[in-house]
Design a protein around this motif. Sequence first.
Motif, PDB file in Angstrom:
ATOM      1  N   ALA A 154       0.816  -1.220   0.000  1.00  0.00           N
ATOM      2  CA  ALA A 154       0.000   0.000   0.000  1.00  0.00           C
ATOM      3  C   ALA A 154       0.848   1.268   0.000  1.00  0.00           C
ATOM      4  O   ALA A 154       0.315   2.369  -0.135  1.00  0.00           O
ATOM      5  CB  ALA A 154      -0.915  -0.004   1.213  1.00  0.00           C
ATOM      6  N   ALA A 155       2.154   1.123   0.152  1.00  0.00           N
ATOM      7  CA  ALA A 155       3.001   2.329   0.238  1.00  0.00           C
ATOM      8  C   ALA A 155       2.955   3.091  -1.092  1.00  0.00           C
ATOM      9  O   ALA A 155       3.110   2.503  -2.160  1.00  0.00           O
ATOM     10  CB  ALA A 155       4.422   1.919   0.570  1.00  0.00           C
ATOM     11  N   ARG A 156       2.693   4.357  -1.009  1.00  0.00           N
ATOM     12  CA  ARG A 156       2.696   5.208  -2.222  1.00  0.00           C
ATOM     13  C   ARG A 156       3.940   6.086  -2.159  1.00  0.00           C
ATOM     14  O   ARG A 156       4.120   6.829  -1.200  1.00  0.00           O
ATOM     15  CB  ARG A 156       1.452   6.107  -2.260  1.00  0.00           C
ATOM     16  N   ILE A 157       4.731   6.015  -3.190  1.00  0.00           N
ATOM     17  CA  ILE A 157       5.964   6.788  -3.150  1.00  0.00           C
ATOM     18  C   ILE A 157       5.832   7.984  -4.072  1.00  0.00           C
ATOM     19  O   ILE A 157       5.690   7.831  -5.284  1.00  0.00           O
ATOM     20  CB  ILE A 157       7.157   5.910  -3.572  1.00  0.00           C
ATOM     21  N   GLU A 158       5.843   9.150  -3.460  1.00  0.00           N
ATOM     22  CA  GLU A 158       5.694  10.356  -4.277  1.00  0.00           C
ATOM     23  C   GLU A 158       6.974  10.606  -5.059  1.00  0.00           C
ATOM     24  O   GLU A 158       8.051  10.172  -4.652  1.00  0.00           O
ATOM     25  CB  GLU A 158       5.392  11.556  -3.381  1.00  0.00           C
ATOM     26  N   GLU A 159       6.809  11.342  -6.146  1.00  0.00           N
ATOM     27  CA  GLU A 159       7.968  11.619  -6.996  1.00  0.00           C
ATOM     28  C   GLU A 159       9.077  12.294  -6.187  1.00  0.00           C
ATOM     29  O   GLU A 159       8.813  13.216  -5.408  1.00  0.00           O
ATOM     30  CB  GLU A 159       7.538  12.519  -8.150  1.00  0.00           C
TER      31      GLU A 159
END
Length: 468
Positions: free
Chosen positions: A414-419
């Motif tokens: 579920a981890a979302r890695i922002e730019e």
Amino acid sequence: MRLPNARDLNEEQERVYLYAPEDGRVLVSGPPGTGKTVLAVLRAMEAAKKGRRTAVAMFNRMLEAYACRLPDGIGSLEAQGIQVRTVRQLFKELWFGLRVPPAANAALILLDTSFDEREKVKELGAKWKPAIWAPWSPKSGKSRGYSWTVEPDEYWRNPGAFSRWSPTSDLPASEESEFAVDWDTVTRHLLKHQSVARWDALSIDKLIIDEGQDFPPEFFRLLRLMSEGVIGPEGRPLAVMVLADENQRLSAKQHSTISDIETALAIPASRHYHLRTNFRNTRQVALVAQHFFAGANTGIPLLPERRGPTPEMRRCESVQTAVEQIVTYQRNNPKHEIGVLIPDDDTARRAYFDALRTAAAPSSVRVQTYAFRDPEFNQPKRHLVFDEPAVTVLNRASCKGLEFDAVFVVNIHAARIEEGQEDFFKMGMYVMSARARRSLALLWVGRPSDRPQVLGLMPRAPAIRILA
Ligand SMILES: Nc1ncnc2c1ncn2[C@@H]1O[C@H](COP(=O)(O)OP(=O)(O)OP(=O)(O)O)[C@@H](O)[C@H]1O
């Protein structure tokens, strides 16, 4: 926490423990598991024995609670006269105690009002807020717990009207977050009011800061002025020791690199001590942590010799399957301390906690959690046990500095890695995997065909066993 005997320290630790100067400013840097917290505690105990009034300041309440618990026979730090606080709490108490006039951007203004004068302040628009802690309100009696506050707009319209009640304000908050302190404003305000501040409120002359990387350079600039005697009581400069690892930074915004700390505190090379030996992890765990190493200055610890099982990365059909994995491990290893760590998702933390509590219920194993914003579970000193068998469910930010026999990093799909934030994601994984003394598992939930974005950043065989 586990505290080795001073006789067991290795050479690089001994250099700090025995030879680091007592005065001025000292920096100790080292990767996870190299004994920074151990040295913070041992040095504090040593300073207290010599009669120095000492505080160990931690980044968060979890670490504060963890550092308070020493092995049997040593006695608590508080019993030895050492204050253990979060940095925020320590400075909040100091700030209120100094009784400097309100800061311009403060969100809250407090008045030192006696019970008898309550009607007068009410007329001027003040409000009684029982939840606000004010150091001058007595612990018992008629006016117990009374904290009169006035809205800043109201106050600044006519400050003179309130002056007889020694108005003061909360620590100025930074624009980014109400929980982050605006240290530059604190510094300017203390410089301005240095002569009227009640400096007897500064109850320490030695301050040891753990996890120093999580404070901004402005905080260290304030400490420098306090240790040079520019800010503070006359003739009583504050001695400061900072322990830090810039590869374990918590936030992309409020933090310092090692070089930021060196500059802000004006630390010469002779006062910067480096630790490199990892006492916590097995070689196999250390190799996985190393995969997530983001490459900043503190360096990779030397790989430990101690061996253990190869860490695993496992796909689970559902949260329930992941929970069953953890409970099975716990049943097979009933004496282990188990950490279930989540890359910062409070809903997931609560879901794992509830599911683990239910699944583990037939046994007497303790399942515990902490979250700053969860009123049911935000008092770790009261609610949590350490160094005893338990399953502890925590977000990434709360697991700093802690350690467990086995760590399950869950919910990674579920981890979302922002730019541009890949390094911070990796740093989070570095911090979480380095909590494991012996066993490490990374669990994700999904179908066999799913390819969550983060899997591309995970280690590969042979460092890790991949189980679908
Ligand atoms: N000289 C030593 N002998 C035996 N064990 C040690 C020694 N030094 C540290 N340890 C153990 O190593 C573990 C890690 O120590 P500590 O938590 O102080 O490391 P740290 O550098 O603060 O780690 P982190 O950066 O992850 O918070 C602890 O279990 C501690 O008891």
